[in-house]
Motif scaffolding. Structure first.
Motif, PDB file in Angstrom:
ATOM      1  N   THR A   1      58.869  52.420  -7.340  1.00  0.00           N
ATOM      2  CA  THR A   1      58.999  50.969  -7.302  1.00  0.00           C
ATOM      3  C   THR A   1      59.626  50.556  -5.982  1.00  0.00           C
ATOM      4  N   PHE A   2      59.024  49.565  -5.323  1.00  0.00           N
ATOM      5  CA  PHE A   2      59.489  49.121  -4.015  1.00  0.00           C
ATOM      6  C   PHE A   2      59.852  47.638  -4.075  1.00  0.00           C
ATOM      7  N   THR A   3      60.758  47.230  -3.197  1.00  0.00           N
ATOM      8  CA  THR A   3      61.177  45.831  -3.135  1.00  0.00           C
ATOM      9  C   THR A   3      61.077  45.333  -1.702  1.00  0.00           C
ATOM     10  N   CYS A   4      60.915  44.019  -1.573  1.00  0.00           N
ATOM     11  CA  CYS A   4      60.887  43.390  -0.263  1.00  0.00           C
ATOM     12  C   CYS A   4      61.445  41.982  -0.406  1.00  0.00           C
ATOM     13  N   GLY A   5      62.038  41.475   0.649  1.00  0.00           N
ATOM     14  CA  GLY A   5      62.624  40.155   0.603  1.00  0.00           C
ATOM     15  C   GLY A   5      61.589  39.060   0.416  1.00  0.00           C
ATOM     16  N   ALA A   6      62.020  37.941  -0.112  1.00  0.00           N
ATOM     17  CA  ALA A   6      61.126  36.807  -0.317  1.00  0.00           C
ATOM     18  C   ALA A   6      60.519  36.392   1.016  1.00  0.00           C
ATOM     19  N   GLY A   7      59.257  36.007   0.983  1.00  0.00           N
ATOM     20  CA  GLY A   7      58.561  35.588   2.198  1.00  0.00           C
ATOM     21  C   GLY A   7      57.654  36.641   2.782  1.00  0.00           C
ATOM     22  N   ALA A   8      57.631  37.837   2.189  1.00  0.00           N
ATOM     23  CA  ALA A   8      56.739  38.892   2.690  1.00  0.00           C
ATOM     24  C   ALA A   8      55.293  38.560   2.349  1.00  0.00           C
ATOM     25  N   GLN A   9      54.383  39.044   3.183  1.00  0.00           N
ATOM     26  CA  GLN A   9      52.951  39.011   2.916  1.00  0.00           C
ATOM     27  C   GLN A   9      52.525  40.457   2.664  1.00  0.00           C
ATOM     28  N   TYR A  10      51.369  40.683   2.041  1.00  0.00           N
ATOM     29  CA  TYR A  10      51.014  42.048   1.658  1.00  0.00           C
ATOM     30  C   TYR A  10      49.586  42.397   2.044  1.00  0.00           C
ATOM     31  N   LEU A  11      49.452  43.554   2.694  1.00  0.00           N
ATOM     32  CA  LEU A  11      48.154  44.132   3.019  1.00  0.00           C
ATOM     33  C   LEU A  11      47.857  45.228   2.000  1.00  0.00           C
ATOM     34  N   ILE A  12      46.755  45.069   1.257  1.00  0.00           N
ATOM     35  CA  ILE A  12      46.339  46.030   0.242  1.00  0.00           C
ATOM     36  C   ILE A  12      45.062  46.691   0.728  1.00  0.00           C
ATOM     37  N   THR A  13      45.119  47.988   0.960  1.00  0.00           N
ATOM     38  CA  THR A  13      43.999  48.713   1.539  1.00  0.00           C
ATOM     39  C   THR A  13      43.404  49.671   0.527  1.00  0.00           C
ATOM     40  N   PHE A  14      42.104  49.583   0.333  1.00  0.00           N
ATOM     41  CA  PHE A  14      41.391  50.542  -0.509  1.00  0.00           C
ATOM     42  C   PHE A  14      40.923  51.707   0.364  1.00  0.00           C
ATOM     43  N   CYS A  15      41.116  52.933  -0.140  1.00  0.00           N
ATOM     44  CA  CYS A  15      40.838  54.176   0.623  1.00  0.00           C
ATOM     45  C   CYS A  15      41.707  54.247   1.876  1.00  0.00           C
ATOM     46  N   PRO A  16      43.028  54.108   1.753  1.00  0.00           N
ATOM     47  CA  PRO A  16      43.891  54.140   2.940  1.00  0.00           C
ATOM     48  C   PRO A  16      43.879  55.475   3.663  1.00  0.00           C
ATOM     49  N   ALA A  17      43.515  56.557   2.981  1.00  0.00           N
ATOM     50  CA  ALA A  17      43.508  57.879   3.610  1.00  0.00           C
ATOM     51  C   ALA A  17      42.578  57.913   4.802  1.00  0.00           C
TER      52      ALA A  17
ATOM     53  N   ILE B   1      40.079  31.042   6.001  1.00  0.00           N
ATOM     54  CA  ILE B   1      41.008  29.920   6.116  1.00  0.00           C
ATOM     55  C   ILE B   1      42.447  30.395   5.998  1.00  0.00           C
ATOM     56  N   TRP B   2      42.700  31.260   5.001  1.00  0.00           N
ATOM     57  CA  TRP B   2      44.078  31.703   4.796  1.00  0.00           C
ATOM     58  C   TRP B   2      44.543  32.659   5.880  1.00  0.00           C
ATOM     59  N   SER B   3      43.644  33.421   6.465  1.00  0.00           N
ATOM     60  CA  SER B   3      44.026  34.284   7.581  1.00  0.00           C
ATOM     61  C   SER B   3      44.467  33.436   8.763  1.00  0.00           C
ATOM     62  N   GLN B   4      43.745  32.327   9.018  1.00  0.00           N
ATOM     63  CA  GLN B   4      44.079  31.468  10.137  1.00  0.00           C
ATOM     64  C   GLN B   4      45.393  30.729   9.916  1.00  0.00           C
ATOM     65  N   LEU B   5      45.699  30.446   8.659  1.00  0.00           N
ATOM     66  CA  LEU B   5      46.892  29.661   8.350  1.00  0.00           C
ATOM     67  C   LEU B   5      48.062  30.508   7.861  1.00  0.00           C
TER      68      LEU B   5
ATOM     69  N   GLU C   1      53.571  31.566   5.613  1.00  0.00           N
ATOM     70  CA  GLU C   1      54.870  32.233   5.627  1.00  0.00           C
ATOM     71  C   GLU C   1      55.988  31.205   5.748  1.00  0.00           C
ATOM     72  N   ALA C   2      55.795  30.229   6.625  1.00  0.00           N
ATOM     73  CA  ALA C   2      56.824  29.213   6.818  1.00  0.00           C
ATOM     74  C   ALA C   2      57.069  28.430   5.540  1.00  0.00           C
ATOM     75  N   ALA C   3      56.012  28.252   4.760  1.00  0.00           N
ATOM     76  CA  ALA C   3      56.143  27.487   3.521  1.00  0.00           C
ATOM     77  C   ALA C   3      56.571  28.344   2.339  1.00  0.00           C
ATOM     78  N   GLY C   4      56.712  29.645   2.540  1.00  0.00           N
ATOM     79  CA  GLY C   4      57.144  30.529   1.470  1.00  0.00           C
ATOM     80  C   GLY C   4      56.042  30.988   0.548  1.00  0.00           C
ATOM     81  N   THR C   5      54.778  30.777   0.921  1.00  0.00           N
ATOM     82  CA  THR C   5      53.655  31.218   0.105  1.00  0.00           C
ATOM     83  C   THR C   5      53.361  32.686   0.388  1.00  0.00           C
ATOM     84  N   THR C   6      53.016  33.437  -0.640  1.00  0.00           N
ATOM     85  CA  THR C   6      52.625  34.834  -0.465  1.00  0.00           C
ATOM     86  C   THR C   6      51.120  34.921  -0.293  1.00  0.00           C
ATOM     87  N   VAL C   7      50.689  35.643   0.731  1.00  0.00           N
ATOM     88  CA  VAL C   7      49.272  35.859   0.977  1.00  0.00           C
ATOM     89  C   VAL C   7      48.968  37.343   0.787  1.00  0.00           C
ATOM     90  N   PHE C   8      47.989  37.635  -0.045  1.00  0.00           N
ATOM     91  CA  PHE C   8      47.472  38.983  -0.192  1.00  0.00           C
ATOM     92  C   PHE C   8      46.248  39.126   0.700  1.00  0.00           C
TER      93      PHE C   8
END
Length: 264
Positions: free
Chosen positions: A245-261, A16-20, A25-32
């Motif tokens: 430590t990294f920073t990003c502007g408000a409104g970013a979404q984040y992709l967290i990958t396990f075993c990225p190598a 559901i959240w992938s589709q929306l 993003e438009a509403a300012g919600t962060t999606v992991f």
């Protein structure tokens, strides 16, 4: 059975959240979005640092190649990690994991037992920015990568945080945690995690305590340098701030990958 129902519910929420996501993003919600690029199943876990909200339900199962998405409320801070070599109880009420275990719970309300690799976030911090990092301060169990995505921010200013190197393969004997590899190695005894020098030895020098309790007196050690060489974009010890430590502007979404190598 309960664990399977929990997984099905989380997967449904992810779809559901992938589709929306654009609407989020438009509403300012962060999606992991969590993606398992490992060749084995992991059980991601979350712990909120400033809120009773357990994002992602606190924990769930994630098969190889699977992806799950879930929202985090504005101002959320906390951590995410992967549990490995987990065995659910028959009833599904508890879960025993070789690494990252949170008191035997499926849905975590405690931090993961070290050694464990952590992805840490503070959303909407100073100047409205998000702050994030991947930390090996509590040791290492599996590689994690964090990449900002989305259309509402300038992604060129948002760095990639993570640990691509396989620290377990490089871990000195005195820091190794041996165990049955399960899906990772066909039940052979292997190194399932690498302890931090603080956990292994407990001295002020390695733990940044006592007379070594500040950035000027707690300096890199041969162990933290090993972690840093394997994972330049991750915290290798408590005061490894400038490159970790990294920073990003408000409104970013984040992709967290396990075993990225394994993506590279």
């Amino acid at each position: 059975m309960e664990a399977r129902r929990t997984l099905a519910l989380v997967l449904l929420v992810g779809v559901i959240w992938s589709q929306l996501q654009f609407g989020a993003e438009a509403a300012g919600t962060t999606v992991f979005t969590l993606s398992n690029n490992c060749t084995y199943t992991v059980w991601p876990a979350t712990l909120s640092g400033n809120s009773a909200v357990a994002v992602g339900g606190g924990g769930f199962e994630l098969s190889p190649g699977a992806t799950v998405s879930f929202p985090a409320p504005a101002g959320w801070s906390g951590r995410l990690w992967a549990r490995t070599n987990c065995v659910p109880e028959t009833s599904g009420a508890s879960l025993s994991c070789a690494t990252g275990d949170c008191g035997g719970a499926v849905r975590c309300s405690l931090g993961g037992a070290p050694p464990v690799t952590l992805a840490e976030f503070t959303l909407g911090g100073a100047d409205g920015k998000d702050f994030y990092d991947v930390s090996l301060v509590d040791g290492y169990n599996v590689g994690i990568g964090v990449a900002a995505t989305g259309a509402r921010v300038n992604l060129s200013t948002c760095g990639y945080a993570g640990c691509v190197g396989d620290v377990n393969a490089l871990c000195p004997a005195e820091l190794q945690v041996a165990g049955k590899g399960g899906e990772q190695s066909g039940m052979a005894t292997t190194t399932v995690a690498c302890r931090s020098a603080c956990e292994a030895f407990g001295t002020a020098e390695y733990c940044c305590t006592g007379e070594h309790g500040g950035p000027d007196s707690c300096r890199p050690t041969r162990y933290s340098r090993l972690f840093k060489a394997a994972c330049p974009a991750a915290y290798s010890y408590a005061y490894d701030d400038p490159t970790s430590t990294f920073t990003c502007g408000a409104g970013a979404q984040y992709l967290i990958t396990f075993c990225p190598a394994q993506q590279q």
